[in-house]
Enzyme design. Structure first.
Site, PDB file in Angstrom:
ATOM      1  N   TYR A 105      -6.211  -0.888  -6.824  1.00 31.54           N
ATOM      2  CA  TYR A 105      -5.564  -2.120  -6.344  1.00 31.54           C
ATOM      3  C   TYR A 105      -4.850  -1.931  -5.000  1.00 31.54           C
ATOM      4  O   TYR A 105      -4.661  -0.822  -4.551  1.00 31.54           O
ATOM      5  CB  TYR A 105      -4.697  -2.779  -7.410  1.00 31.54           C
ATOM      6  CG  TYR A 105      -3.478  -2.098  -7.976  1.00 31.54           C
ATOM      7  CD1 TYR A 105      -2.845  -1.038  -7.376  1.00 31.54           C
ATOM      8  CD2 TYR A 105      -2.939  -2.597  -9.165  1.00 31.54           C
ATOM      9  CE1 TYR A 105      -1.706  -0.483  -7.929  1.00 31.54           C
ATOM     10  CE2 TYR A 105      -1.800  -2.039  -9.730  1.00 31.54           C
ATOM     11  CZ  TYR A 105      -1.187  -0.983  -9.098  1.00 31.54           C
ATOM     12  OH  TYR A 105      -0.068  -0.442  -9.647  1.00 31.54           O
ATOM     13  N   GLU A 106      -4.545  -3.020  -4.371  1.00 33.53           N
ATOM     14  CA  GLU A 106      -4.046  -3.024  -2.982  1.00 33.53           C
ATOM     15  C   GLU A 106      -5.019  -2.312  -2.034  1.00 33.53           C
ATOM     16  O   GLU A 106      -4.601  -1.697  -1.056  1.00 33.53           O
ATOM     17  CB  GLU A 106      -2.648  -2.396  -2.879  1.00 33.53           C
ATOM     18  CG  GLU A 106      -1.579  -3.084  -3.698  1.00 33.53           C
ATOM     19  CD  GLU A 106      -1.389  -4.550  -3.358  1.00 33.53           C
ATOM     20  OE1 GLU A 106      -1.792  -4.960  -2.259  1.00 33.53           O
ATOM     21  OE2 GLU A 106      -0.868  -5.285  -4.203  1.00 33.53           O
ATOM     22  N   GLY A 107      -6.291  -2.448  -2.325  1.00 32.28           N
ATOM     23  CA  GLY A 107      -7.308  -1.806  -1.492  1.00 32.28           C
ATOM     24  C   GLY A 107      -7.722  -0.478  -2.091  1.00 32.28           C
ATOM     25  O   GLY A 107      -6.918   0.441  -2.180  1.00 32.28           O
ATOM     26  N   ARG A 142       0.828  -1.213   0.000  1.00 27.16           N
ATOM     27  CA  ARG A 142       0.000   0.000   0.000  1.00 27.16           C
ATOM     28  C   ARG A 142       0.857   1.256   0.000  1.00 27.16           C
ATOM     29  O   ARG A 142       0.591   2.194  -0.736  1.00 27.16           O
ATOM     30  CB  ARG A 142      -0.943  -0.015   1.215  1.00 27.16           C
ATOM     31  CG  ARG A 142      -2.076  -0.966   1.013  1.00 27.16           C
ATOM     32  CD  ARG A 142      -2.974  -1.094   2.237  1.00 27.16           C
ATOM     33  NE  ARG A 142      -4.110  -1.958   1.883  1.00 27.16           N
ATOM     34  CZ  ARG A 142      -5.120  -2.209   2.687  1.00 27.16           C
ATOM     35  NH1 ARG A 142      -5.181  -1.684   3.896  1.00 27.16           N
ATOM     36  NH2 ARG A 142      -6.106  -2.992   2.279  1.00 27.16           N
TER      37      ARG A 142
END
Lengths: 596, 596
Positions: free
Chosen positions: B438-440, B297
């Site tokens: 992406y990655e949350g 992140r």
């Protein structure tokens, strides 16, 4: 169905905000009341949902194709365009004298929105033809009108606007294309034009190019530009097509979006000169071109609304279908459709509020256009013209900028799937980005708003609009509901911010041009935001009244909720924008050029 | 040169904001002072500018290609990756024990930014490998470490993160991939994973998949998920490659951007089961995965800064070259380079201020990471850990959201040329859109910020940061310059807005979860804005001091101008955001589901 026209919301705006009953009192529009609007919109929805919308993805996957000077459009486009022409859709707003239906813009704008929601790339062809028609109607000789107008109005032929050259984009003073007068009264045109939308295609048998060029000996700069008609095929006396003219497509662009719409490089006069016909008088080309551009700018604003609407519909559908995670309020025990999650709701409401707000603004502006052009009373015409002129940069600039945010949120709602091309949300994000650029970038719209629309009359028009908004605030307060009170408060704060900026702009345009123009786009965004929020506030008042009468209660309550959201979440930006414009001007230009 | 690494700005942030001198006092980082940072960054710049950056456009035009289970990457990628590995760049931040260089994140983050500016698609492979290394370092057995770590750290092999399944995106509770324990202590893994970045490629001889799966009989939901290593090729006792494992790429996605980066669908166990090795303990997979995700992140946040930087550089170059229209202040007689126009300056300053602000934030956060992990004093470690944890969602969420705006402005500065793919500005606009997903997604980051980082400690960490900001305001006021005063005023208003929101969030998270989460993303945006603006305010203080001493005056003055612009134009958004969050919560969820 990939697109469902928001007929109900459009009719709400047409009836209650644009007041179609008043438009229908204008001579010539007697038959254009609410019933006509409803009938036309229903028919238009059917056509666009059924015929045009399904071609949108196809156009992205199989763009127009250039080979050996010819452009082949996306499979299905040619047939759809025939149906479009046969249905009389090109002529909707154009005079019956030339085969049109003479409907008011108040109705026409909704049809333009539907066509663009269905297919932005497809809709560009009629959009440009509309501009060519406007220019010929205003400035064309009787002969030019007789030769070209009916063919354009019926959609047999299409039109283009040829302004841009490699060195002349926003700056038309740099146009170099030349036009040599010939003994027979025609001109021979030589030069290169770029970014010509539908400059070449296979959907109609002739293409009527409206071209800016300089006659030898004309003054430098924009005062030496003339406007010419240069048809792809010359037209014989009897109206049949004659020889191929010396204008040729040499390539089309490879673009990020609106891929189905061919963007041509056109070469004029490589084989002796393209035959052109002067429109109006020499050296007044820019003036005529502005007529086309004003029409086109409004229409591009509507494109922003259109792509936002479609992005919204797609996002809502996905949010209803996609099941993921438990709601934070525990209202569902297991994983739920993501529309239950507050942040997804925030995104969808933002998309919805922007779209409805800009639609309300554009529809009201359209009614002003109709009155400005057709009302019997000169004073009413003038008032409406001034209002409409103020609205054009807002409709164009604000609606397209908001469409970028809406299209981006549309992808975001889809999560990872939004980034996959097959999902379709990404196309709107790619397509929308041209809207803040063509027909004058947002900065060009903002210059217009600052210079011609605000500073020139010392802010008088802007203040008159603010006074109307203040009146709406009074009505909101008088209505007494919590929603109306809250909206009144946000509207008042935004209006006050707007007025401070208007004083800053009107007062400083000559003395401190850099400071004023540093805030030009933020001013446009503030003004657009305010006017869209105001129109939704008007909508809220109507909706409260009708809801209380038990009329279409769910729809009216939704309108109230949307107006409230707009006020709470979008109008609240205005004071910050004011601070940036009024107190932040110096820091925009403080960094020396060499430090970038 | 298509990209010039902003080494000077990076070193300014490393030296004066992240205080590398303090980082270098931490045992193990003694050699990682400013000189080392400068040397590493120079070398890194050379590699990325010369080798990686030129492949960025190539990757967009010739994306990774899937055929018969194999992925062929963009021409040049394989060779560049070899050079990357040989240069030791993969191991920069990893322990020397496993072949790394053990440098602090404070330095490493700048290198990550350069790699991503040079080529977002290329950089993703090392980014995911970093995540795999982190997970193995934290939770892997000695045997797993011995088998895999050195190969990953040296870039011989690459790593992946396998979380997502068709029904399980943000919601990992829905993971269905299963792992059957075998008598020999291994597991057989069965299932389908999607969106696996570099899940298959030809740049390294082995790929080490880190896979979330459920062991039979595990609890429902996230508490029943375990983490496994599943290598593409099994590894023999002597470290050589053995049999092909039963994990196969069945397709890659057709994406809007980062096209060179293959996004794989991986099928596990279609031929008897993929052999997997448990990482750590059963059912603790999510916990380990969070270690990878936290690293990733932060890195994705840096990707946002990276793409913004490159978009900015491209826009500046175009704005210097493109001649169009006369400046409004009459400073140039004829048409001028568009960088002379105030609105172009506003756009470039916005891009610059966002980028430098987020870089300052990320660099400071990196120093906190280093202290949190390596400082000898437990209390210092704890304080820094808490600060860093608060920063992760801001770095990820805010830097990526801002990158969308910056990339869009980058296209806008180019006008019509920006929409033509060959220009290159459009690629950044398309590429950037994945970063908020992406990655949350930003919403997931915001949930983390609201739930774990703000509500859980009653807003204590947030308020501690606000107190630090208040101290900076005091220093600004004390410095006495007009710039510092103005920045102090905006910073104070933004901080107060932030504090009101923190109270709203911390106080209501349990009682009114819908209201609080309705404001989650706006809170994240406000907090990110505040912290980035704060770091630039700190930068302004340093720059004023150094400029007064005659040190690098032009650079320091530019830093002051940028900080002032940030305060005037970006921090001014904060009070409006507060109003929307605190007073607009109800309108987010007021519209009933059926009304959408």
């Amino acid at each position: 169905m990939s697109y469902t026209a928001p007929v109900k919301d459009m009719l709400f705006a047409i009836e209650h905000l644009a007041r179609i009953d008043q438009v229908a009192q204008i001579p010539g529009f007697e038959d254009a009341g609410l019933d006509t609007a409803a009938a036309v919109l229903e028919e238009c929805a059917k056509f666009n949902e059924g015929v045009v919308a399904p071609l949108n993805v196809v156009g992205d996957e199989k763009p127009s194709w250039f080979k050996d000077g010819a452009v082949t459009t996306t499979p299905g486009f040619k047939e759809a365009f025939s149906q479009f022409a046969e249905g009389g859709w090109q002529g909707l707003q154009h005079p019956a004298d030339f085969g049109g239906q003479g409907l008011p813009k108040t109705i026409g704008a909704a049809c333009v929105e539907m066509l663009n929601s269905a297919n932005l790339s497809f809709a560009l062809c009629p959009l440009l033809t509309d501009g060519a028609i406007e220019a010929l109607l205003t400035a064309g000789s009787d002969e030019l009108k007789a030769t070209y107008l009916e063919k354009l109005v019926t959609g047999e032929w299409t039109g283009t606007m040829n302004l841009t050259e490699p060195q002349a984009g926003s700056d038309l003073a740099l146009v170099r294309t030349k036009a040599d007068p010939q003994p027979d009264g025609t001109y021979k045109v030589f030069g290169t034009k770029i970014f010509i939308t539908y400059g070449e295609h296979d959907m109609a048998e002739n293409i009527v190019h409206l071209v800016l060029a300089r006659v030898a000996g004309a003054p430098e700069g924009v005062k030496g530009i003339s406007l010419f008609v240069v048809p792809k095929f010359l037209v014989n006396q009897d109206g049949s097509l004659g020889a191929r003219n010396d204008v040729h497509c040499v390539s089309i662009e490879h673009k990020m979006g609106i891929k189905a719409s061919p963007t041509a490089v056109l070469q004029y006069g490589d084989n002796g000169g393209a035959i052109g016909y002067l429109v109006g008088e020499e050296n007044r080309g820019l003036e005529y071109m502005f007529i086309m551009m004003n029409a086109a700018r409004y229409a591009v604003g509507v494109q922003g609304i259109a792509v936002a609407e479609r992005a919204y519909q797609k996002a809502v559908q996905y949010a209803r279908d996609r099941v993921q995670s438990r709601p934070v309020d525990g209202s569902v025990a297991g994983s739920a459709a993501i529309i239950h999650h507050p942040d997804v709701r925030r995104m969808l409401m933002t998309m919805r509020a922007y779209t409805e707000g800009c639609r309300a603004m554009a529809t009201t502006a359209a009614a002003a256009y109709d009155a400005a052009h057709h009302h019997p009373d000169a004073e009413v015409r003038k008032q409406n013209a001034v209002f409409y002129e103020f609205m054009v940069p807002l409709v164009k600039g604000y609606s397209t900028e908001m469409s970028l945010e809406v299209a981006s949120l549309g992808v975001q709602v889809h999560g990872g799937m939004g980034f996959i091309e097959e999902t379709g949300a990404a196309q709107y994000y790619r397509d929308a980005k041209i809207l803040t650029i063509y027909e004058g970038t947002t900065a060009i719209q903002a210059n217009d708003l600052v210079g011609r629309k605000t500073a020139r009359d010392g802010g008088q028009t802007a203040k008159a609009i603010a006074a109307q908004i203040e009146a709406t605030e009074g009505e909101l307060r008088a209505s007494g509901t919590a929603d109306a009170q809250a909206v009144a408060q946000r509207l008042a704060a935004a209006r006050q911010a707007f007025l401070e900026v208007v004083d800053f702009i009107a007062g400083g345009a000559k003395a401190h041009p850099n400071d004023v123009y540093a805030g030009s786009v933020p001013y446009l965004m503030l003004a657009g935001n305010l006017v869209a929020g105001w129109q939704l506030a008007r909508a809220l008042l109507v909706a409260q009244e009708l809801s209380a009468k038990g009329q279409d209660v769910a729809f009216m309550q939704a309108k109230i909720a949307t107006a409230r959201f707009y006020a709470d979440h979008l109008l609240t930006k205005a004071p910050g924008q004011r601070d940036a414009i009024v107190h932040g001007a110096a820091s925009v230009t403080a960094l020396p050029l060499e430090a970038f």
